[in-house]
Design a protein around this motif. Structure first.
Motif, PDB file in Angstrom:
ATOM      1  N   SER A  13       0.815  -1.203   0.000  1.00  0.00           N
ATOM      2  CA  SER A  13       0.000   0.000   0.000  1.00  0.00           C
ATOM      3  C   SER A  13       0.856   1.263   0.000  1.00  0.00           C
ATOM      4  O   SER A  13       2.083   1.198   0.070  1.00  0.00           O
ATOM      5  CB  SER A  13      -0.927   0.008   1.225  1.00  0.00           C
ATOM      6  OG  SER A  13      -1.746  -1.142   1.244  1.00  0.00           O
ATOM      7  N   GLN A  31      -3.473   3.677   4.698  1.00  0.00           N
ATOM      8  CA  GLN A  31      -3.866   2.348   4.218  1.00  0.00           C
ATOM      9  C   GLN A  31      -4.812   2.515   3.039  1.00  0.00           C
ATOM     10  O   GLN A  31      -6.014   2.623   3.191  1.00  0.00           O
ATOM     11  CB  GLN A  31      -4.543   1.554   5.335  1.00  0.00           C
ATOM     12  CG  GLN A  31      -4.959   0.143   4.898  1.00  0.00           C
ATOM     13  CD  GLN A  31      -5.575  -0.641   6.018  1.00  0.00           C
ATOM     14  OE1 GLN A  31      -5.333  -0.368   7.185  1.00  0.00           O
ATOM     15  NE2 GLN A  31      -6.390  -1.626   5.681  1.00  0.00           N
ATOM     16  N   SER A  32      -4.268   2.510   1.864  1.00  0.00           N
ATOM     17  CA  SER A  32      -5.078   2.767   0.678  1.00  0.00           C
ATOM     18  C   SER A  32      -4.297   2.381  -0.557  1.00  0.00           C
ATOM     19  O   SER A  32      -3.083   2.196  -0.519  1.00  0.00           O
ATOM     20  CB  SER A  32      -5.462   4.253   0.625  1.00  0.00           C
ATOM     21  OG  SER A  32      -6.437   4.476  -0.361  1.00  0.00           O
ATOM     22  N   GLY A  63      -3.884  -0.258  -2.292  1.00  0.00           N
ATOM     23  CA  GLY A  63      -3.030  -1.423  -2.132  1.00  0.00           C
ATOM     24  C   GLY A  63      -3.016  -2.347  -3.337  1.00  0.00           C
ATOM     25  O   GLY A  63      -4.027  -2.530  -4.025  1.00  0.00           O
ATOM     26  N   TYR A  69      -8.373  -1.416  -0.596  1.00  0.00           N
ATOM     27  CA  TYR A  69      -8.183  -0.833   0.732  1.00  0.00           C
ATOM     28  C   TYR A  69      -7.847  -1.918   1.750  1.00  0.00           C
ATOM     29  O   TYR A  69      -6.965  -1.745   2.594  1.00  0.00           O
ATOM     30  CB  TYR A  69      -9.435  -0.081   1.176  1.00  0.00           C
ATOM     31  CG  TYR A  69      -9.319   0.463   2.586  1.00  0.00           C
ATOM     32  CD1 TYR A  69      -8.649   1.652   2.828  1.00  0.00           C
ATOM     33  CD2 TYR A  69      -9.852  -0.224   3.675  1.00  0.00           C
ATOM     34  CE1 TYR A  69      -8.506   2.144   4.120  1.00  0.00           C
ATOM     35  CE2 TYR A  69      -9.713   0.261   4.968  1.00  0.00           C
ATOM     36  CZ  TYR A  69      -9.048   1.447   5.184  1.00  0.00           C
ATOM     37  OH  TYR A  69      -8.912   1.918   6.469  1.00  0.00           O
TER      38      TYR A  69
END
Length: 248
Positions: free
Chosen positions: A66, A71-72, A74, A94
Motif C-alpha cells: 500500500s 492504508q489505501s 493497495g 483498501y
C-alpha cells in the motif's frame, strides 16, 4: 504478530524512511512486511512500500503493498513461502480478508475506482484470483450504519456497526438484512442497488424501485411517502410502493 510459513517467519515492523515525505529531512514511519529464515536473525523487507495487513492461507502469503502515508491504494499479492512465484491478484484495494481458506473478500478504494456499484461493493475472489464476484452491495440508510472500510465476514454474513447482511453468490441486492437491535421490528428503508423496505429482522422485504443503479439517495420519509433521488431526478413514492411521482 509473527506467522510461520514453511521455513520462514513473517512479521510487520514499523519502518522509518524519508522517501515519500513532504520534507526530505523529516522521516516518515510506516508498517512494512519483513521475513527471516527460521534459525537466522537476518530479516529482509518483502514489500516495496507499506503493508498494513497480511495473512497466510494454504501455505502461501497474501499481503497488500500500500501507500506509505495511509492504508489505501493497495496492490494485493500472493507468494509462496520461499518468496518465489509472487503474483499480483488485483490493484487499488483498501483491505482484504481470507475466509475458510477458500475466498478472498475485499473492497476497493472507491476514490480511484470511481462512483458506481462495483467501486462501492464488497467483492470476493478465489485464492488464485479467479471467479471475481460482488458478494454484497453497499447499503445506504439513515438507520443502517455501515462503513465501506469497516466490516467483518463470518459464516455467510457481513457484519457492520448495527446490522448484518447475508452474502450473495453473487449478490443481487436483495440479500437479507438483520439489525442488531430489533426493538419494535418496525419498517426500515434502505438502498443497495435498488430502493427497498423491510422489517428490522429482515422479513417482509419489498422492492419499491427495482432499477439497478448506484445513483440512489433517500432524502426523507414523511407522511407515508419516501422522497428520493435517482440518476439526478427527484421522486416520491408511497411507503406501500404505490403512487410513484417525478417531482423534478
Amino acid at each position: 504478530m509473527k506467522k510461520k510459513v514453511g521455513n520462514w517467519t513473517y512479521f510487520i515492523y514499523n519502518t522509518e524512511d524519508t522517501i515519500g515525505s513532504k520534507y526530505a529531512d523529516k522521516p516518515i514511519y510506516y508498517p512494512a512486511l519483513y521475513r527471516y529464515k527460521n534459525g537466522t536473525n537476518i530479516a529482509r523487507k518483502v514489500n516495496e512500500q507499506a503493508c498494513y495487513t497480511y495473512t497466510v492461507s494454504k501455505n502461501c502469503v497474501y499481503y497488500l503493498d500500500s501507500t506509505l502515508s495511509v492504508q489505501s491504494h493497495g496492490y494485493l499479492y500472493v507468494a509462496r513461502p520461499d518468496g518465489k512465484s509472487q503474483r499480483l491478484l488485483d490493484i487499488e484495494l483498501y483491505d482484504f480478508q481470507i475466509v475458510d481458506d477458500k475466498y478472498i473478500y475485499y473492497v476497493y478504494c472507491f476514490d480511484t475506482t470511481g462512483v458506481g456499484i462495483e467501486g462501492h461493493a464488497l467483492h470476493r475472489m478465489n485464492l488464485d484470483g479467479s471467479n471475481e464476484i460482488i458478494a454484497a452491495y453497499e447499503v445506504s440508510s439513515d438507520i443502517l450504519k455501515c462503513s465501506h472500510f469497516d466490516y467483518k465476514i463470518k459464516k455467510g454474513w457481513v457484519y457492520y456497526k448495527n446490522f448484518k447482511m447475508e452474502l450473495g453468490n453473487p449478490a443481487s441486492g436483495l440479500e437479507k438484512i438483520v439489525m442488531n437491535d430489533i426493538g419494535d421490528n418496525d419498517w426500515i428503508y434502505y438502498i443497495t442497488n435498488q430502493l427497498i423496505k423491510a422489517k428490522k429482522d429482515g422479513s417482509q422485504r419489498v422492492v419499491l424501485d427495482g432499477e439497478d443503479t448506484f445513483d440512489y439517495e433517500i432524502e426523507k420519509v414523511e407522511d407515508k411517502y419516501i422522497y428520493y433521488r435517482k440518476n439526478g431526478i427527484t421522486y416520491k413514492i408511497g411507503v406501500d410502493g404505490n403512487n410513484k411521482e417525478i417531482l423534478e
